[in-house]
Design an enzyme around this catalytic site. Sequence first.
Site, short mmCIF file in Angstrom:
data_model
loop_
_atom_site.label_atom_id
_atom_site.label_comp_id
_atom_site.label_asym_id
_atom_site.label_seq_id
_atom_site.Cartn_x
_atom_site.Cartn_y
_atom_site.Cartn_z
CB SER A 1 -0.87 0.04 1.26
OG SER A 1 -1.72 -1.05 1.30
CD GLU B 1 -5.28 2.65 -5.70
OE1 GLU B 1 -5.89 3.72 -5.63
OE2 GLU B 1 -4.44 2.32 -4.85
CG ASN C 1 -4.93 4.07 0.86
OD1 ASN C 1 -6.09 3.78 1.14
ND2 ASN C 1 -3.96 3.17 0.87
#
Length: 292
Positions: free
Chosen positions: A126, A159, A198
């Site tokens: 992430s 993503e 995010n």
Amino acid sequence: MEVRPTTTNNNILVVGAGAMGSQIAMTAALAGYATTVHDLSRTQLDDAAAALRKRTDKMVQSGKLAADDAEAAHARLQFSTDLEAVAPPADFVIEAATERLDIKREIFATLGHLTPRHAILATNSSTLGSSKVAEASGRPAQVCNMHFFNPALVMECVEVVQHPGTSQATVDTTMSLARSMGKSPVLINREVPGFIANRLMGAVQKEALALLAGGVASKDDIDATAKQALRHPMGPFELMDLVGLDVIDDIARATHAQTGDPADAPNEAVLALVREGKLGRKSGAGWYTYGH
Ligand SMILES: NC(=O)c1ccc[n+]([C@@H]2O[C@H](COP(=O)([O-])OP(=O)(O)OC[C@H]3O[C@@H](n4cnc5c(N)ncnc54)[C@H](O)[C@@H]3O)[C@@H](O)[C@H]2O)c1
């Protein structure tokens, strides 16, 4: 010379059998891929296998999955602690190991030696752009981020992030693999901290925290506005509690370390709750209190 990745990724290897890796592997197996999950920990693999069995049983009971399809998917799924045995047949690797650069670099270096030359090596990280592990693999053009969302069996978005050296063939293959797994991939042209989702979530959270700190409105009214005016399924404070306030704080630290921007610094109000042991839903209290 660049090796063109294959478009027929029949063998998928997932490295790391935690919250993300286990469900990513099940998603691949349900989509018809022979899938292997590797973890250093046998216990982690056994726990993942048991959790996935429970999960598919529930999907069958609720009519979301046919019993035969569930059995066929489990038959396609293998669990192994022996990377040397399971890496050589892999066409596509999704690394979902612990979020530490030293661990990921070592995994990518090992995968670079053990997997066939055509194999693409993607990271589910992430916060770490794949450029940080690409060189270690010895095949940087075949490396990218393939970032699933939690829970990976349910969330549609993936993503796909290219680093400056990622080849177009790698991007195309990764996007088409995500689609074939029933996901809706989005392409991010360059590495930015937080990618898209995010960053968007962070911007809303930051604004919500500023409104609260400025005494403009209560957290309940800010959450109500997000839900009722913007149709967000959850308010920003509810979402922070769901994600975990310690995780929110970790993300802020990682982002701040990368950007150095004071606007990205960890939030004092979040930090105060973490220090009190109020981590959100998982600890029974965060911004809100939860009955367990
Ligand atoms: N948890 C989330 O909500 C979420 C969402 C999207 C992406 N991610 C990313 O996914 C990755 C994994 O996150 P997670 O929440 O599943 O973590 P986790 O802690 O649940 O699982 C990590 C697993 O990696 C294993 N592992 C550690 N070193 C290893 C090695 N050298 N080889 C093989 N396995 C190894 C651990 O034993 C553990 O089972 C991280 O990069 C994280 O940034 C997490």
